[in-house]
Design a protein around this motif. Sequence first.
Motif, PDB file in Angstrom:
ATOM      1  N   GLU A 268     -33.466   6.192 -21.194  1.00 50.80           N
ATOM      2  CA  GLU A 268     -34.272   6.733 -22.577  1.00 50.80           C
ATOM      3  C   GLU A 268     -35.213   5.589 -22.760  1.00 50.80           C
ATOM      4  O   GLU A 268     -36.336   5.782 -23.225  1.00 50.80           O
ATOM      5  CB  GLU A 268     -33.070   6.506 -23.786  1.00 50.80           C
ATOM      6  CG  GLU A 268     -32.212   7.815 -23.613  1.00 50.80           C
ATOM      7  CD  GLU A 268     -31.081   7.609 -24.791  1.00 50.80           C
ATOM      8  OE1 GLU A 268     -30.842   6.674 -25.244  1.00 50.80           O
ATOM      9  OE2 GLU A 268     -30.212   8.614 -24.977  1.00 50.80           O
ATOM     10  N   ASP A 269     -35.027   4.028 -22.532  1.00 50.04           N
ATOM     11  CA  ASP A 269     -35.882   3.234 -22.593  1.00 50.04           C
ATOM     12  C   ASP A 269     -36.834   3.158 -21.741  1.00 50.04           C
ATOM     13  O   ASP A 269     -38.356   3.223 -22.127  1.00 50.04           O
ATOM     14  CB  ASP A 269     -35.477   1.803 -22.342  1.00 50.04           C
ATOM     15  CG  ASP A 269     -36.349   0.636 -22.755  1.00 50.04           C
ATOM     16  OD1 ASP A 269     -36.263   0.056 -23.987  1.00 50.04           O
ATOM     17  OD2 ASP A 269     -36.719  -0.109 -21.631  1.00 50.04           O
ATOM     18  N   LEU A 270     -36.675   3.660 -20.475  1.00 48.76           N
ATOM     19  CA  LEU A 270     -37.684   3.722 -19.463  1.00 48.76           C
ATOM     20  C   LEU A 270     -38.766   4.769 -19.772  1.00 48.76           C
ATOM     21  O   LEU A 270     -40.122   4.663 -19.738  1.00 48.76           O
ATOM     22  CB  LEU A 270     -37.035   3.902 -18.122  1.00 48.76           C
ATOM     23  CG  LEU A 270     -38.060   4.392 -16.885  1.00 48.76           C
ATOM     24  CD1 LEU A 270     -38.875   3.148 -16.581  1.00 48.76           C
ATOM     25  CD2 LEU A 270     -37.334   4.894 -15.443  1.00 48.76           C
ATOM     26  N   LEU A 271     -38.490   5.978 -20.107  1.00 50.50           N
ATOM     27  CA  LEU A 271     -39.301   7.117 -20.771  1.00 50.50           C
ATOM     28  C   LEU A 271     -39.863   6.639 -21.917  1.00 50.50           C
ATOM     29  O   LEU A 271     -41.103   7.176 -21.954  1.00 50.50           O
ATOM     30  CB  LEU A 271     -38.214   8.353 -20.962  1.00 50.50           C
ATOM     31  CG  LEU A 271     -37.334   8.839 -19.693  1.00 50.50           C
ATOM     32  CD1 LEU A 271     -36.658  10.182 -20.070  1.00 50.50           C
ATOM     33  CD2 LEU A 271     -38.474   9.184 -18.781  1.00 50.50           C
TER      34      LEU A 271
ATOM     35  N   ASP B  91     -29.491   1.273  -9.657  1.00 47.44           N
ATOM     36  CA  ASP B  91     -29.618   0.071  -8.836  1.00 47.44           C
ATOM     37  C   ASP B  91     -30.452  -1.169  -9.755  1.00 47.44           C
ATOM     38  O   ASP B  91     -29.981  -2.307  -9.511  1.00 47.44           O
ATOM     39  CB  ASP B  91     -30.759   0.522  -7.911  1.00 47.44           C
ATOM     40  CG  ASP B  91     -30.557   1.406  -6.934  1.00 47.44           C
ATOM     41  OD1 ASP B  91     -29.228   1.479  -6.571  1.00 47.44           O
ATOM     42  OD2 ASP B  91     -31.088   1.915  -5.828  1.00 47.44           O
ATOM     43  N   ILE B  92     -31.023  -0.804 -10.686  1.00 45.38           N
ATOM     44  CA  ILE B  92     -31.574  -1.789 -11.780  1.00 45.38           C
ATOM     45  C   ILE B  92     -30.384  -2.396 -12.516  1.00 45.38           C
ATOM     46  O   ILE B  92     -30.331  -3.543 -12.605  1.00 45.38           O
ATOM     47  CB  ILE B  92     -32.636  -1.281 -12.571  1.00 45.38           C
ATOM     48  CG1 ILE B  92     -34.008  -0.984 -12.199  1.00 45.38           C
ATOM     49  CG2 ILE B  92     -32.705  -2.013 -13.965  1.00 45.38           C
ATOM     50  CD1 ILE B  92     -34.698  -2.308 -11.973  1.00 45.38           C
ATOM     51  N   LYS B  93     -29.486  -1.707 -13.031  1.00 47.58           N
ATOM     52  CA  LYS B  93     -28.289  -2.167 -13.679  1.00 47.58           C
ATOM     53  C   LYS B  93     -27.507  -3.239 -12.837  1.00 47.58           C
ATOM     54  O   LYS B  93     -27.096  -4.111 -13.207  1.00 47.58           O
ATOM     55  CB  LYS B  93     -27.211  -1.138 -14.224  1.00 47.58           C
ATOM     56  CG  LYS B  93     -26.234  -1.308 -14.744  1.00 47.58           C
ATOM     57  CD  LYS B  93     -25.241  -0.118 -15.162  1.00 47.58           C
ATOM     58  CE  LYS B  93     -24.847   0.593 -13.882  1.00 47.58           C
ATOM     59  NZ  LYS B  93     -23.726   1.759 -14.224  1.00 47.58           N
ATOM     60  N   ILE B  94     -27.294  -2.655 -11.590  1.00 46.50           N
ATOM     61  CA  ILE B  94     -26.451  -3.682 -10.664  1.00 46.50           C
ATOM     62  C   ILE B  94     -27.310  -4.870 -10.240  1.00 46.50           C
ATOM     63  O   ILE B  94     -26.597  -6.021 -10.328  1.00 46.50           O
ATOM     64  CB  ILE B  94     -26.052  -2.764  -9.307  1.00 46.50           C
ATOM     65  CG1 ILE B  94     -25.333  -1.720  -9.488  1.00 46.50           C
ATOM     66  CG2 ILE B  94     -25.682  -3.786  -8.206  1.00 46.50           C
ATOM     67  CD1 ILE B  94     -25.113  -0.688  -8.412  1.00 46.50           C
ATOM     68  N   GLU B  95     -28.585  -4.865 -10.209  1.00 51.95           N
ATOM     69  CA  GLU B  95     -29.383  -6.005  -9.782  1.00 51.95           C
ATOM     70  C   GLU B  95     -29.231  -6.899 -10.897  1.00 51.95           C
ATOM     71  O   GLU B  95     -29.217  -8.013 -10.647  1.00 51.95           O
ATOM     72  CB  GLU B  95     -30.921  -5.559  -9.548  1.00 51.95           C
ATOM     73  CG  GLU B  95     -31.809  -6.531  -9.267  1.00 51.95           C
ATOM     74  CD  GLU B  95     -31.310  -7.029  -7.668  1.00 51.95           C
ATOM     75  OE1 GLU B  95     -32.180  -8.272  -7.367  1.00 51.95           O
ATOM     76  OE2 GLU B  95     -31.031  -6.419  -7.010  1.00 51.95           O
TER      77      GLU B  95
ATOM     78  N   ALA C 154     -35.355  -7.690 -12.883  1.00 52.39           N
ATOM     79  CA  ALA C 154     -35.508  -6.514 -11.751  1.00 52.39           C
ATOM     80  C   ALA C 154     -36.645  -5.519 -12.421  1.00 52.39           C
ATOM     81  O   ALA C 154     -36.847  -5.615 -13.490  1.00 52.39           O
ATOM     82  CB  ALA C 154     -34.175  -5.816 -11.993  1.00 52.39           C
ATOM     83  N   SER C 155     -37.138  -5.032 -11.500  1.00 52.98           N
ATOM     84  CA  SER C 155     -38.124  -3.944 -11.851  1.00 52.98           C
ATOM     85  C   SER C 155     -37.757  -2.467 -11.431  1.00 52.98           C
ATOM     86  O   SER C 155     -36.982  -2.377 -10.273  1.00 52.98           O
ATOM     87  CB  SER C 155     -39.716  -4.368 -11.264  1.00 52.98           C
ATOM     88  OG  SER C 155     -39.926  -5.504 -11.801  1.00 52.98           O
TER      89      SER C 155
ATOM     90  N   ALA D 209     -41.347  -0.056 -15.193  1.00 54.46           N
ATOM     91  CA  ALA D 209     -41.084  -0.891 -16.082  1.00 54.46           C
ATOM     92  C   ALA D 209     -40.564  -2.164 -15.581  1.00 54.46           C
ATOM     93  O   ALA D 209     -39.667  -2.166 -14.507  1.00 54.46           O
ATOM     94  CB  ALA D 209     -40.007  -0.487 -17.246  1.00 54.46           C
ATOM     95  N   ASP D 210     -40.404  -3.359 -16.300  1.00 56.48           N
ATOM     96  CA  ASP D 210     -39.781  -4.687 -15.936  1.00 56.48           C
ATOM     97  C   ASP D 210     -38.956  -4.917 -16.882  1.00 56.48           C
ATOM     98  O   ASP D 210     -39.025  -4.678 -18.088  1.00 56.48           O
ATOM     99  CB  ASP D 210     -40.855  -5.466 -16.015  1.00 56.48           C
ATOM    100  CG  ASP D 210     -42.023  -5.418 -14.834  1.00 56.48           C
ATOM    101  OD1 ASP D 210     -41.608  -5.029 -13.758  1.00 56.48           O
ATOM    102  OD2 ASP D 210     -43.137  -5.559 -15.210  1.00 56.48           O
TER     103      ASP D 210
END
Length: 528
Positions: A230-233, A256-260, A267-268, A282-283
């Motif tokens: 939701e945030d990315l969109l 993958d972002i959540k794990i990173e 993470a980007s 998004a960053d």
Amino acid sequence: MGKKLAIDFGNSNTTVAVWNESLEREELIKIQDITRRYKNPKGHSDSETYCIPSIINFEGNNVLIGQEVFYRGKEFHQGTFRDIKRYIMKRKSLPKDIGGSRLSFYEAGEKFVSELISRVSKILDDKIQELIFTLPVDAFQHYQEWISEVCRKLNIDYYRVLDEPSACAFGYDMGANEGEILMVFDFGGGTLDVSIVKFEFALNKERKSIVVGKGGSSIGGIDIDTWIMEDLLKQNDLSVEEVQHIINHLRQNIEDIKIELSFNKEASISVFDDRKGILISADYTREIFEKILIKNNLFNIIQETVDDALEEAALRGIRRREIKNVLMIGGSSLIPSVKKILEEKFPERVRSYTPFDAVVKGACRYGAGKVLDDYIKHDYCLKHWIWSDDRYSGRYGYQPFIPRGTRYPVQDVAKFKIDAAVPGQKEVELMIFEVRPNNSQKLKNEMVYNSDTGKYEIIVTSVSGEENKVLVNEKNPTFIKLDPPAKGGEKRISVSFNIDINRLLRITVVDLKTNCVLYKNQPVVKLS
């Protein structure tokens, strides 16, 4: 004798471990094409853990499971089932129309387990002797009935079960000391479950694991992925409908972002939409990530869930300071701010170094007899020649000598005088058989819920029905030489049996004619 295999069937991921008898340890199984790698936190003995996504796809006669569903882009296909465990626990079969037939979540779970066992069997160098399944505490009896039905349909002759909190404790090397209290914080893909577990000994000295407090929420890692989506969109001024054609690719990148962000501070994400010719990016920093979690009330939910478990335990006289360790499992438990909440409540008591495989490792150790129970789990009998009372005829018979539930180590667990079968007999072979129930549903060596006491208990009871006898020392036959040769029907040797601390059956053999000790404390076979 075959392999002991443990399966932790999770809502998001499944792990499988086999007991290595020679190394005296469990080993996680990696299966080509269906496993996915996860980075382990500091303190784990391995850098990565291999998990099998708990997902299955049906299309025509083809069946895909685990990571291969994602490789083929079928994770949101009409014939795909995910979150299977959650639906089974809630008793929701919800059948789908697949290729002209109706298939329920119960049947999808059965097929997943069947396909998994089939693939594991192909890579093992031995048959599967025993399966150990882990069971959720909130739906223990119902889920156990489903496992029993699955095993019956798959013709699995022997299996056992263990509740997930106890398995977790064993996987974290916590042991099971009298009166010890632990908290298991399980934050996986689909749910958050908090269980406070107490280990006790019954009057007959059989050990028991009791859940004295629990709390739960239907929130999980999938929800966190949705919040990030939701945030990315929003950052890219897009709607879900506009990215449906690449939604699977976005979801994978978001996970993958959540794990990173669980291991690094920044993470980007960057995904190019070929159809629209735009870059979705998004960053993120940990601070931004935590603001997303705060916005969606995650930390309050965690606090309330932990408090629910503590309040229930308090009603049973268990205080927070009595909890010796807090064990964190599930991929979402790796989020630093989640761990921080527990560390503030339980300073220096939080353990989080094996979040993905603690449960399956503990179950495997339990199956191998390395934790919790120090009793023999099967009946054993000795096959030898038995002369009739008139001393002119006889037959081979099975003499029971070690009943299940026998504590070990133990000296002189049994002692026999063995007859010679024929005149001039020059040797006697000792044949040890393990007695197993013919129907796995009759097995009563498991952790069960006692509705009278409100506790989960490990019980050992006898079974009814036909039995199978399996020769267990065929690879280590014991031949006893007789010199001079024996007479037919002569009681020629005396055999006594001990079981040592490692469950090794040892024999001492005396020739009754010569009074010579032929074997002294000789190992014959390892019991289970």
